[in-house]
Design a protein around this motif. Structure first.
Motif, mmCIF file in Angstrom:
data_model
loop_
_atom_site.group_PDB
_atom_site.id
_atom_site.type_symbol
_atom_site.label_atom_id
_atom_site.label_comp_id
_atom_site.label_asym_id
_atom_site.label_seq_id
_atom_site.Cartn_x
_atom_site.Cartn_y
_atom_site.Cartn_z
ATOM 1 N N LYS A 470 0.822 -1.212 0.000
ATOM 2 C CA LYS A 470 0.000 0.000 0.000
ATOM 3 C C LYS A 470 0.856 1.261 0.000
ATOM 4 O O LYS A 470 0.507 2.265 -0.617
ATOM 5 C CB LYS A 470 -0.926 -0.004 1.217
ATOM 6 N N SER A 471 1.982 1.206 0.698
ATOM 7 C CA SER A 471 2.843 2.386 0.788
ATOM 8 C C SER A 471 3.840 2.463 -0.362
ATOM 9 O O SER A 471 4.658 3.380 -0.408
ATOM 10 C CB SER A 471 3.604 2.376 2.108
ATOM 11 N N LYS A 472 3.759 1.460 -1.302
ATOM 12 C CA LYS A 472 4.686 1.406 -2.444
ATOM 13 C C LYS A 472 6.133 1.307 -1.983
ATOM 14 O O LYS A 472 7.055 1.744 -2.678
ATOM 15 C CB LYS A 472 4.522 2.641 -3.351
ATOM 16 N N LYS A 473 6.307 0.715 -0.819
ATOM 17 C CA LYS A 473 7.663 0.562 -0.275
ATOM 18 C C LYS A 473 8.222 -0.754 -0.784
ATOM 19 O O LYS A 473 7.758 -1.832 -0.417
ATOM 20 C CB LYS A 473 7.642 0.581 1.246
ATOM 21 N N ARG A 474 9.200 -0.675 -1.662
ATOM 22 C CA ARG A 474 9.743 -1.858 -2.330
ATOM 23 C C ARG A 474 11.052 -2.260 -1.668
ATOM 24 O O ARG A 474 12.095 -1.641 -1.885
ATOM 25 C CB ARG A 474 9.969 -1.552 -3.807
ATOM 26 N N LEU A 475 10.994 -3.295 -0.819
ATOM 27 C CA LEU A 475 12.173 -3.767 -0.099
ATOM 28 C C LEU A 475 12.666 -5.039 -0.755
ATOM 29 O O LEU A 475 12.016 -6.084 -0.690
ATOM 30 C CB LEU A 475 11.828 -4.019 1.373
ATOM 31 N N SER A 476 13.822 -4.949 -1.427
ATOM 32 C CA SER A 476 14.328 -6.072 -2.191
ATOM 33 C C SER A 476 15.727 -6.459 -1.734
ATOM 34 O O SER A 476 16.500 -5.614 -1.258
ATOM 35 C CB SER A 476 14.358 -5.719 -3.691
ATOM 36 N N GLN A 477 16.031 -7.739 -1.844
ATOM 37 C CA GLN A 477 17.360 -8.264 -1.529
ATOM 38 C C GLN A 477 17.963 -8.809 -2.821
ATOM 39 O O GLN A 477 17.423 -9.722 -3.436
ATOM 40 C CB GLN A 477 17.261 -9.385 -0.485
ATOM 41 N N LYS A 478 19.085 -8.247 -3.251
ATOM 42 C CA LYS A 478 19.734 -8.683 -4.479
ATOM 43 C C LYS A 478 20.254 -10.112 -4.335
ATOM 44 O O LYS A 478 20.783 -10.485 -3.301
ATOM 45 C CB LYS A 478 20.894 -7.754 -4.837
#
Length: 617
Positions: A470-478
């Motif tokens: 909802k917050s468009k918070k994109r938490l990614s791990q390479k």
């Protein structure tokens, strides 16, 4: 009173019939492909534009039609397959009702070009809304080319009910596969919006399955074959270790026609008994051949349901044949002793011919209950070898979290915290423990709190993922080493459909080669998890959600990830980890409800416990 019953006009009757036969573009593609098979073709091409909305074209090299036959093929109930009622019980063709082309012509613009073998010229027909606009001689190749344009142009309500192009094209691929699998001797081509999706040369059944579903199926298939007086069975079942939670890879074909049969599906399931996890489904591609007069295929407009003369016998043969194949390939115990002969090839004597008594070395000074400082500890101490898997990071919430109003354990000394929503008082870290590595037990002033650790963790992960969406918070791990995932065309299209949602939660996907993704990043919560296994699991879960008519993509993906990343039963937690999990659970918007249904915790008030010990209880 005047008469009120009238005959329907032909165009209206055809539109009503079309509602039974043509539900979506895939239905029209199926009917045209089956007509091409009945024409004796050995090469068939399906061309689609805009998932069938704009164009569905089938080109074959079959026997073609004369001018009269071409015209008659669009009349209702005009067929070359049956002359009398008894012919219904000796059918050897795909179509027979004579409704398909008439129904299609009622709801689309149709162009037909056809020429019989050895004829000098062919026939061109143009129809629109069941009305013939043009009929003339034309020059064309031997066989038939039929194009359906602007499907449902005159039934806008039906057109509005169509799904997105990705969804509609997936249905077309499914119908294409159902026709291509039982006919491996025929070459098939599928083109969508100018791009070649499939190019299937003629070959064996196994080659056809590998071409359709990917190279990984080369090692997944177990051959099945049996001939009896009642039914001949051949095909493949999928090894149990590759079973999925969805029913995607389950295909029955009766006399080369795709069918659905829950009863026969149960026979396959029974053959896999004790070989599959409870939630998984057996995969199979099975061809059944029976005498046409022993079945009735005229019970459903789409001909996917049939009646058998001796269904119980076919059930028994199918079940035993699959069990035999599983046994022969050492998937389940075999009663054939020759299959186990290799177990007795062990040498009786050592190579030097001398038999020695085995020796065992024992460290008499070893004490399993002695810690590093030299003092003994209790056997039941839960903190020995506590399984810690980056829990602090797993449960880190953002500082600006909406749940700051809750009373948390002091991170420094972890003295106490308060559960406002269940009216509890003070809990200390020495008043929590784990029961059977499955439940968390917390003592508080008013009673006892029992939490299911896996359900609690699923709730925490689910709400965190939804919040980030909802917050468009994109938490990614390479990914240190990007992984390549080859998929079937149907699964590849499904990932295309949800690619935006996957990338929104942290997946990083790149198109590598045909039907192959390169996974370069995964959600932060999934660090350390097998990326391929996770993505395949999400795809399977999403298929399952489609079967349940759950169309919320975000929730479906969030639930899938939470289910796959949540701690399992049997994982030991320290008291700090227990308190952290309880804190995060009670910070959720719906802490008491599991994402799959049911409760995450149960409260036992002290007075309820005391009542259990009163006299007379």
């Amino acid at each position: 009173m005047p008469d009120i019953i009238e005959l329907l006009p032909d165009n209206v009757a055809n539109q009503i019939a079309a509602g039974e036969v043509i539900q979506r573009p895939a239905s029209a593609a199926k009917e045209l492909l089956e007509n091409a098979l009945d024409a004796g073709s050995n090469s068939i091409k399906l061309v689609v534009k805009d998932a069938g909305r704009t164009l569905i074209q089938v080109i074959d090299n079959g026997q073609g039609m004369s001018e009269t036959d071409a015209r008659m093929s669009f009349e209702r109930h005009a067929t070359s397959k049956i002359k009398k009622a008894d012919d219904l019980f000796s059918l050897s063709t795909m179509g027979f009702r004579g409704e398909a082309l008439a129904s299609i012509a009622a709801i689309a613009s149709v162009e037909l070009k056809t020429k019989k073998v050895a004829s000098e010229v062919g026939t061109l027909l143009l129809l629109e809304g069941s009305e013939i606009k043009k009929q003339e001689v034309c020059s064309c190749a031997e066989g038939t080319s039929i194009s359906i344009k602007n499907l449902f142009y005159n039934v806008p309500a039906r057109r509005n009910f169509l799904k997105s192009d990705n969804v509609e094209f997936r249905h077309i691929v499914e119908e294409f596969q159902r026709v291509a699998i039982p006919n491996p001797e025929i070459s098939f081509v599928l083109i969508h919006n100018g791009s070649e999706v499939f190019n299937l040369p003629s070959g064996s059944l196994k080659q056809r399955l590998i071409a359709l579903f990917g190279k990984t199926y080369n090692t997944r298939l177990i051959p099945v074959e049996e001939e009896t007086d009642i039914v001949d069975i051949k095909g493949f079942v999928i090894k149990p270790e590759f079973a999925k939670k969805t029913r995607g890879d389950q295909y029955f074909f009766l006399n080369d026609r795709f069918i659905k049969s829950p009863y026969l599906h149960h026979a396959v399931t029974a053959a896999f008994e004790n070989l599959l996890p409870k939630e998984n489904h057996a995969g199979y591609f099975l061809m059944l051949y029976v005498q046409p007069n022993s079945i009735d295929v005229n019970i459903h407009p789409t001909k996917t349901e049939v009646k058998f003369e001796d269904e119980k016998a076919i059930y028994a043969f199918l079940r035993s044949t699959i069990k035999k194949s599983l046994g022969q390939f050492n998937i389940s115990p075999s009663i054939d002793f020759d299959q186990e002969a290799h177990l007795y090839n062990m040498p009786i004597k050592p190579s030097d011919g001398v038999i020695r008594q085995p020796t065992i070395k024992v460290d008499k000074n070893y004490n399993p209950f002695e810690n590093k400082s030299g003092s003994n500890v209790g056997v039941g101490n839960d903190r020995i070898n506590s399984n810690k898997k980056n829990w602090d990071k797993m449960y880190d919430f953002e500082p600006e979290s909406e749940i700051s109003s809750m009373n948390y354990v002091d991170k420094e000394n972890q003295e106490e915290f308060v559960f406002d929503d269940i009216n509890t008082d003070f809990i200390r870290k020495d008043q929590v423990f784990q029961l059977h590595t499955k439940y968390l037990i917390a003592q508080y002033k008013l009673g006892l709190l029992v939490i299911d650790q896996r359900r609690a963790h699923k709730r925490v992960l689910f709400e965190r993922i939804v919040k980030n969406q909802k917050s468009k918070k994109r938490l990614s791990q390479k990914e240190l080493f990007p992984k390549s995932l080859a998929m079937s065309t149907a699964d590849y299209l499904l990932v295309q459909e949800i690619k935006g949602e996957l990338e929104g939660i942290g997946f990083e996907l790149q198109d590598e080669t045909k039907n192959t993704y390169l996974i370069t990043g995964v959600p932060a919560d999934a660090a350390g998890v097998d990326a391929i296994e996770l993505l395949e699991g999400i795809v399977d879960d999403y298929k399952q959600s489609l079967q349940k008519l759950d169309t919320n993509k975000d929730n479906s993906i969030a639930m899938s990830i939470a289910n796959r990343l949540a701690i399992k039963v049997g994982v030991k937690l320290s008291s700090e980890e227990i308190i952290q999990l309880i804190n995060d659970l009670l910070a959720c918007e719906t802490p008491g409800m599991n994402i799959d249904g049911g409760k995450t915790y149960v409260v036992f008030p002290i007075n309820q416990i005391e009542n259990c010990f009163r006299d007379g209880i």
